[in-house]
Design a protein around this motif. Sequence first.
Motif, PDB file in Angstrom:
ATOM      1  N   ARG A  66     -16.978  11.978  -5.112  1.00  0.00           N
ATOM      2  CA  ARG A  66     -15.531  12.005  -4.906  1.00  0.00           C
ATOM      3  C   ARG A  66     -14.833  11.213  -6.007  1.00  0.00           C
ATOM      4  NH1 ARG A  66     -14.940  11.717   1.761  1.00  0.00           N
ATOM      5  NH2 ARG A  66     -15.671  13.866   2.073  1.00  0.00           N
ATOM      6  N   PRO A  67     -13.518  11.387  -6.158  1.00  0.00           N
ATOM      7  CA  PRO A  67     -12.814  10.650  -7.211  1.00  0.00           C
ATOM      8  C   PRO A  67     -13.111   9.151  -7.126  1.00  0.00           C
ATOM      9  CG  PRO A  67     -11.380  12.295  -6.253  1.00  0.00           C
ATOM     10  CD  PRO A  67     -12.621  12.292  -5.411  1.00  0.00           C
ATOM     11  N   LEU A  68     -13.249   8.536  -8.276  1.00  0.00           N
ATOM     12  CA  LEU A  68     -13.670   7.140  -8.334  1.00  0.00           C
ATOM     13  C   LEU A  68     -12.478   6.213  -8.510  1.00  0.00           C
ATOM     14  CD1 LEU A  68     -16.811   7.579 -10.547  1.00  0.00           C
ATOM     15  CD2 LEU A  68     -16.672   7.395  -8.075  1.00  0.00           C
ATOM     16  N   PRO A  69     -12.494   5.095  -7.807  1.00  0.00           N
ATOM     17  CA  PRO A  69     -11.366   4.167  -7.875  1.00  0.00           C
ATOM     18  C   PRO A  69     -11.324   3.417  -9.197  1.00  0.00           C
ATOM     19  CG  PRO A  69     -13.132   3.215  -6.573  1.00  0.00           C
ATOM     20  CD  PRO A  69     -13.552   4.623  -6.904  1.00  0.00           C
ATOM     21  N   ALA A 115      -8.584   7.971 -11.275  1.00  0.00           N
ATOM     22  CA  ALA A 115      -8.272   7.723 -12.669  1.00  0.00           C
ATOM     23  C   ALA A 115      -6.906   8.303 -13.014  1.00  0.00           C
ATOM     24  CB  ALA A 115      -9.351   8.339 -13.563  1.00  0.00           C
ATOM     25  N   LYS A 116      -6.397   7.938 -14.187  1.00  0.00           N
ATOM     26  CA  LYS A 116      -5.045   8.336 -14.548  1.00  0.00           C
ATOM     27  C   LYS A 116      -4.897   9.834 -14.783  1.00  0.00           C
ATOM     28  CE  LYS A 116      -5.627   7.337 -19.487  1.00  0.00           C
ATOM     29  NZ  LYS A 116      -5.121   6.527 -20.610  1.00  0.00           N
ATOM     30  N   THR A 117      -6.040  10.543 -14.977  1.00  0.00           N
ATOM     31  CA  THR A 117      -5.975  11.996 -15.158  1.00  0.00           C
ATOM     32  C   THR A 117      -6.556  12.750 -13.975  1.00  0.00           C
ATOM     33  OG1 THR A 117      -8.118  12.020 -16.281  1.00  0.00           O
ATOM     34  CG2 THR A 117      -6.158  11.773 -17.649  1.00  0.00           C
ATOM     35  N   ARG A 118      -6.921  12.046 -12.901  1.00  0.00           N
ATOM     36  CA  ARG A 118      -7.584  12.671 -11.765  1.00  0.00           C
ATOM     37  C   ARG A 118      -6.687  12.707 -10.544  1.00  0.00           C
ATOM     38  NH1 ARG A 118     -12.942  13.302 -11.003  1.00  0.00           N
ATOM     39  NH2 ARG A 118     -12.157  14.510  -9.260  1.00  0.00           N
ATOM     40  N   LYS A 119      -6.883  13.741  -9.742  1.00  0.00           N
ATOM     41  CA  LYS A 119      -6.202  13.811  -8.463  1.00  0.00           C
ATOM     42  C   LYS A 119      -7.001  13.039  -7.427  1.00  0.00           C
ATOM     43  CE  LYS A 119      -4.015  18.287  -9.318  1.00  0.00           C
ATOM     44  NZ  LYS A 119      -3.849  19.679  -8.853  1.00  0.00           N
ATOM     45  N   ALA A 120      -6.313  12.499  -6.461  1.00  0.00           N
ATOM     46  CA  ALA A 120      -6.990  11.880  -5.333  1.00  0.00           C
ATOM     47  C   ALA A 120      -7.421  12.994  -4.381  1.00  0.00           C
ATOM     48  CB  ALA A 120      -6.067  10.886  -4.641  1.00  0.00           C
ATOM     49  N   LEU A 121      -8.112  12.617  -3.303  1.00  0.00           N
ATOM     50  CA  LEU A 121      -8.709  13.634  -2.441  1.00  0.00           C
ATOM     51  C   LEU A 121      -8.418  13.342  -0.980  1.00  0.00           C
ATOM     52  CD1 LEU A 121     -10.650  16.102  -2.201  1.00  0.00           C
ATOM     53  CD2 LEU A 121     -12.528  14.452  -2.025  1.00  0.00           C
ATOM     54  N   SER A 122      -8.008  14.391  -0.260  1.00  0.00           N
ATOM     55  CA  SER A 122      -7.875  14.325   1.189  1.00  0.00           C
ATOM     56  C   SER A 122      -8.732  15.431   1.767  1.00  0.00           C
ATOM     57  CB  SER A 122      -6.411  14.501   1.616  1.00  0.00           C
ATOM     58  OG  SER A 122      -6.285  14.391   3.025  1.00  0.00           O
ATOM     59  N   ASP A 171      -3.085   5.042  -3.131  1.00  0.00           N
ATOM     60  CA  ASP A 171      -3.930   6.190  -2.807  1.00  0.00           C
ATOM     61  C   ASP A 171      -3.129   7.452  -3.068  1.00  0.00           C
ATOM     62  OD1 ASP A 171      -5.718   8.029  -1.888  1.00  0.00           O
ATOM     63  OD2 ASP A 171      -5.944   7.186   0.118  1.00  0.00           O
ATOM     64  N   CYS A 172      -3.084   7.855  -4.343  1.00  0.00           N
ATOM     65  CA  CYS A 172      -2.344   9.045  -4.733  1.00  0.00           C
ATOM     66  C   CYS A 172      -2.949   9.598  -6.012  1.00  0.00           C
ATOM     67  CB  CYS A 172      -0.861   8.737  -4.930  1.00  0.00           C
ATOM     68  SG  CYS A 172      -0.501   7.566  -6.247  1.00  0.00           S
ATOM     69  N   CYS A 173      -2.618  10.811  -6.341  1.00  0.00           N
ATOM     70  CA  CYS A 173      -3.107  11.419  -7.572  1.00  0.00           C
ATOM     71  C   CYS A 173      -2.631  10.630  -8.780  1.00  0.00           C
ATOM     72  CB  CYS A 173      -2.607  12.858  -7.683  1.00  0.00           C
ATOM     73  SG  CYS A 173      -3.158  13.927  -6.341  1.00  0.00           S
ATOM     74  N   TYR A 174      -3.476  10.549  -9.786  1.00  0.00           N
ATOM     75  CA  TYR A 174      -3.157   9.914 -11.062  1.00  0.00           C
ATOM     76  C   TYR A 174      -2.811   8.427 -10.925  1.00  0.00           C
ATOM     77  CZ  TYR A 174      -2.211  14.912 -11.455  1.00  0.00           C
ATOM     78  OH  TYR A 174      -2.287  16.270 -11.347  1.00  0.00           O
ATOM     79  N   SER A 175      -3.252   7.816  -9.807  1.00  0.00           N
ATOM     80  CA  SER A 175      -2.848   6.429  -9.543  1.00  0.00           C
ATOM     81  C   SER A 175      -3.372   5.458 -10.583  1.00  0.00           C
ATOM     82  CB  SER A 175      -3.308   6.011  -8.140  1.00  0.00           C
ATOM     83  OG  SER A 175      -4.681   6.290  -7.944  1.00  0.00           O
ATOM     84  N   GLY A 176      -4.430   5.841 -11.333  1.00  0.00           N
ATOM     85  CA  GLY A 176      -4.928   4.974 -12.385  1.00  0.00           C
ATOM     86  C   GLY A 176      -3.904   4.685 -13.454  1.00  0.00           C
ATOM     87  N   ARG A 177      -2.842   5.489 -13.525  1.00  0.00           N
ATOM     88  CA  ARG A 177      -1.785   5.233 -14.503  1.00  0.00           C
ATOM     89  C   ARG A 177      -1.044   3.932 -14.218  1.00  0.00           C
ATOM     90  NH1 ARG A 177      -0.277   9.588 -17.749  1.00  0.00           N
ATOM     91  NH2 ARG A 177      -1.664  11.367 -17.399  1.00  0.00           N
ATOM     92  N   ALA A 178      -1.125   3.487 -12.980  1.00  0.00           N
ATOM     93  CA  ALA A 178      -0.477   2.224 -12.645  1.00  0.00           C
ATOM     94  C   ALA A 178      -1.126   1.055 -13.366  1.00  0.00           C
ATOM     95  CB  ALA A 178      -0.531   1.997 -11.133  1.00  0.00           C
ATOM     96  N   LEU A 179      -2.352   1.227 -13.836  1.00  0.00           N
ATOM     97  CA  LEU A 179      -3.053   0.162 -14.535  1.00  0.00           C
ATOM     98  C   LEU A 179      -2.661   0.066 -15.998  1.00  0.00           C
ATOM     99  CD1 LEU A 179      -6.528   0.884 -12.999  1.00  0.00           C
ATOM    100  CD2 LEU A 179      -5.378  -1.308 -12.834  1.00  0.00           C
ATOM    101  N   MET A 180      -1.940   1.053 -16.497  1.00  0.00           N
ATOM    102  CA  MET A 180      -1.655   1.093 -17.925  1.00  0.00           C
ATOM    103  C   MET A 180      -0.800  -0.083 -18.380  1.00  0.00           C
ATOM    104  SD  MET A 180      -1.062   5.212 -18.170  1.00  0.00           S
ATOM    105  CE  MET A 180      -0.592   5.251 -19.889  1.00  0.00           C
ATOM    106  N   TYR A 233       0.860  -1.198   0.000  1.00  0.00           N
ATOM    107  CA  TYR A 233       0.000   0.000   0.000  1.00  0.00           C
ATOM    108  C   TYR A 233       0.886   1.235   0.000  1.00  0.00           C
ATOM    109  CZ  TYR A 233      -2.928   3.687   2.145  1.00  0.00           C
ATOM    110  OH  TYR A 233      -3.571   4.858   2.443  1.00  0.00           O
ATOM    111  N   TYR A 234       0.495   2.253  -0.808  1.00  0.00           N
ATOM    112  CA  TYR A 234       1.196   3.539  -0.791  1.00  0.00           C
ATOM    113  C   TYR A 234       0.163   4.654  -0.745  1.00  0.00           C
ATOM    114  CZ  TYR A 234       3.511   7.794  -2.320  1.00  0.00           C
ATOM    115  OH  TYR A 234       3.963   9.102  -2.404  1.00  0.00           O
ATOM    116  N   ALA A 235       0.428   5.648   0.107  1.00  0.00           N
ATOM    117  CA  ALA A 235      -0.399   6.857   0.161  1.00  0.00           C
ATOM    118  C   ALA A 235       0.519   8.064   0.193  1.00  0.00           C
ATOM    119  CB  ALA A 235      -1.313   6.848   1.377  1.00  0.00           C
ATOM    120  N   GLY A 236       0.210   9.064  -0.600  1.00  0.00           N
ATOM    121  CA  GLY A 236       1.002  10.276  -0.689  1.00  0.00           C
ATOM    122  C   GLY A 236       0.697  10.973  -2.000  1.00  0.00           C
ATOM    123  N   HIS A 237       1.574  11.838  -2.419  1.00  0.00           N
ATOM    124  CA  HIS A 237       1.391  12.534  -3.690  1.00  0.00           C
ATOM    125  C   HIS A 237       1.828  11.648  -4.856  1.00  0.00           C
ATOM    126  CE1 HIS A 237       0.120  16.495  -2.404  1.00  0.00           C
ATOM    127  NE2 HIS A 237       1.078  16.533  -1.480  1.00  0.00           N
TER     128      HIS A 237
END
Length: 926
Positions: A224-227, A171-178, A137-146, A83-87
Amino acid sequence: MTILPDPAASQALLIGVHDYESLAALPAVERNLAGLTRAFTDPGLWGLPPTHCVELPQPSSAQDVLDTLSSVALRATDTLVVYYAGHGLIDPHSDELYLALPGSDQERLYSALPFEWVRRAILDPRIGARHKVVILDCCYSGRALMGGMSGTTQVVDHALIEGTSLMAASAKTRKALSPPGEEFTAFTGELITALTEGIVDGPSLLDMQTLYRHLYITLAAKSRPLPQQGNRNTGGLIALARNRSHPIHRPQPSPKPRTAPKPQPPPKPRTGPVSPAASPTPRTGPTPPAPSPGRSPDPTPDARAEEHPQTAAPRQHATPEAARTDGQRHSGRSASVRTRTIAVVSAALLVAGVSTTLALLNGSQGESDGKPKGGVTEATYNAAVGQVLKPGGKKGGTLKFISAADADSWDPQRGYYGFVGNFARYYTRQLVTYDPESKGTELTPDLATTKARISNHGRTYTYTLRKGATWEDGSPVTSKDIKYGIERLWAPDVISGGPSYLHQVLDPDGTYRGPYKDTSPTGLKAIETPNPQTIVFKLPRANGDFERMLAMMAGSPVKRSQDAKAKYGLRPFSSGPYKFRSYSPGRSLELVRNPHWKPSSDPIRNALPEKISVTITNNPDSVDAALIQGTHHLALSPDKLGPRGRAGMLSDNDRSKNLDTPRSGFVRYAGFPQAVKPMGNVHCRRAVVHAADRRNLQTALGGRVLGGDLAPNLLLPGIKGADPSFDPYGVLKNGGKPNVAKAREELKACGRPDGFSTRIAVRNDRPPEIDAAESLQNALAKVGIKAKVEQFDGARSPDIVGAPAEVKRRGYGIVMASWNADFPTGQAFWRPLVDSRLQLPVGSYNLAGVDSPAIDKLLAEAIAEPDPDKAGEAYEQINHKVADNAYYLPFVYDKYASWRSPRLTDVHVSPAYGGYDFARLGVSGT
C-alpha cells in the motif's frame, strides 16, 4: 527523552471530509475521526479529555477550518495535534497541496484549503504549545513536507518550538488509499491499530518516529502507499500513546478463584524487521523480456511472470525481439509487491530522515564508482559493484539460494528468465561466454578453444572445441551435441518459450522443420559438423552480434540420447561442473558435483561449493526473512529484496554493509506515438522533453540510488556507441530540472503556444510508473500541456500500447515504458525501438512509430559490421538522431537493491548478467 504529553494541557483537532459535491465520496473518513477519538481519549493510551479532542467533520469553508484550528490551538500549552483526512488536490502552477472541502474540485482550487495556510496557523508564535504534530491522510500529502514544519520565515523564535512532527500518508506524487470494504482508510487504519493494540517489541511509549517506522513496514508488507515523515528538533520523540503491547502497559488477566493464573498469550507476529533469531515466515509498451543471459529483470523492480507454465503454446514470432510477452520474460515475483520494492519503498526511505539510511544512500559506506578494481576483502555498501569482494574463496560448503518463483524452464532452449540464464551455467556450457575477468561484457571462449574464426565477409563462423569437456556420464561433448541443442529451437510445438535469435539469423525463411520432424542426417544446413571437434555456422546474411546470440543459454549443447523433449527441463543432462540431484517444481532444486567435469577444460567456472540448493517459495516476504536470518545466502533473482528486507538491511549498519544497488540494465522512458496528434510534430515532442521534471520523475521511480541515475539520452551505458555525457537537452547540466522557457519556445514552433491536450498511458500494475506518469502530468501542466493519465491493463500491453492502431484510437500521445537489451549491443537495444521494418500490428516495441530511412540504413550497416567499435559508431549516430527528433523521453538508467550473505566469497556484479556472477561464487564457514 520520550515522554507522554500532559493530556490536560494538550489539544487535538480532527478534520475530515467524507462527502463531496464533485469528488468521490470517502465514507471511511467519517469512521477515521471516530476511531482516532477513541484512541486519543482512551485513559489507558493517552487519556485526552473528550473536550480536548475536537472533531470537525464536513467543514463548510476554509474559514471554518482556520477559525476552529485557532480556537483549539490557543488552548494547548503542551502538545497540539492536527489531523486531516479527505481528498488532496494539487495546484498545477505552483505544485502546492490543497486540502479538499465538501464543495471543492480540481478546477476550482479556490474552493479548497491551501495547506500553507494550515502550516502558518500552526506555527503562529501566539500558540503556546511546546510540541506540534500534523497528520495528513490524503493524496499527495507528501508535498506538505516540501517546506517543512518550520519552513516559514514568519516563525522568528524557534525556541518556542521544541519539536514539530509531520506525518503524511503518501508520497508527494502518490494517491492515498481507501480500500473498499475496510472500516478505515489504509493509513489511518494502521495508525489506529498501532495506537490501540500496540507494537510488539516496541518502546513503552509510541512516539512519532516509532509509529512512522511501524506504519512504513506494515503498509509496505501490504503493498500500500507508504507514509512520509519530517521532524524538527525533538519532533520524532513526541509520543501519542502508551504501547499496549509493552509488558508494563499490557493488560493483565484477572486470576479466577482457586485456579492458577493463565499464562500470558504469546506476542503477536512481528511486524517490524525480522531479527536473526526470528522464524522465517515478475516494460510498458510492451515491456521487453529480461535479457539473456541473466540480465536483471525490470525492477519495477521489480516481476512480470505471474504464471510459470512448463508447456506453452507454440511460438509464432515475426522477430526475435518480439519473442516473449512481458509476463513471460521476467523473474516471476508478484508485481504488486515487487514494483514497490524498487521504487516506492526506496522513495520513502530517502525521505524518511533515518540517519543510517541517509548515510548509506549518500554513498558514505564505500559506494563504488563502478570502475573495475582489484579484489577487496571488507564488505561495504556496493563493495561487489565494479570489483570482486573476498576473492580466492576455498572449495566446500553448500551455496543456498532462495526464490519467490520457479524458473520458466531449466531447459536451456526454453528458459528466458534472466536469473535462469545466469544459474544455468552451473550445468550448461556454450561455445563462448562472457569473460568474468573483464568486469564488462567482453566475450571469451568456453567450450571453444578460441573465439570464432570469421570468414566469407562475416557470414561463416568456425570453432574448434576444447579437449576434456564431458557430459555427466563421462562421454565427450561434441560438435553434434551443440548442433542438436540449437536445432531444438526449431521445434516450437515441443520446445516452446526460449529466445528465437538463432532461429532468425540461421534460418530466416523457416525452411528447417526441427529435429523431431526432420529425420535426415543433414539436419539444419546452416550448421556443419565436419568432425567431433569442429562446428561451422553459415549465415545467409552477416550479423556482427552472432557470437552474442551463441553466448545465450539457447546455444547450449544437448545430448540426443538424453533429450526428454518437453520434459527435459525437469532434469537437464549436465555439461557443466554440477548436475541435478533432485528437483521438485515450485518447491526446491539441488545440484551436486558432476564427477566427470574437468577444471582444466573450463576456464570460466570456479565450482567452489560442494552443493547448490534452491528453495522456492510463493511468499516473497519469506525470501527477505531468510536472508535476514542467514538461513540462505542469496536471492536467486538479484532484485528480490522486498520492503521488509530493505527496511531491515538499511536500519542496521552491519547488514547494510552487504547491500548492493547496481544498475539493472533497464532504461525508463516515455514514447511519443507520432500517429497521435500533435505528437507527429517534432516541436511538440521537444516541448514535452523540455517541460519534463526529470528530478521529480527520478524521485517517483525511487530516487537516485534505487530509482536510477538521470538519463540524458536513451542509449544505455555499457553498450558500444553509448555516451553518458551526451546531454542534448541539458538534463545533467540543469540537474534534472525542466527548462520551461525552451518548452514554451517549442510550443510556439509547433503552433500550440498555449499548449495542447493529450493522454499518458501507464500500466495499472506498476505503481512507480503511475507515480512517474502523475509527476510528468504535473510538470507538463506548467507549460499548458494538459495530460490525462490513463491506466490500462498491464497484462494486455502487447495488444494495447503494442498495437499502433489501438494507441491511435485511444489517443495515447505519451506511453510510459522501460527497456533493456537481451544482449548488450546496439542491435539488441535499438532494433525493436526504431527499426521501421519491425513495426508490428500487435506486440510492437516501436512506440514512437519511428520510420526513418536514415536510421534503417545505419542499423543495417551496424548489424553487418563485425568490428564492434565500428558498429558502435553507427549506433552512436542513431542515438543522436533519436534524441534530435525527440522520439522518446528518457527518465533514468534503472537500479535495484540486492543483499548478499557475509559468508559469500568471490562476489561481484556482472554487467553481462545484471546481477551477481553465480558461476564464480563460493561460500565460507559451515
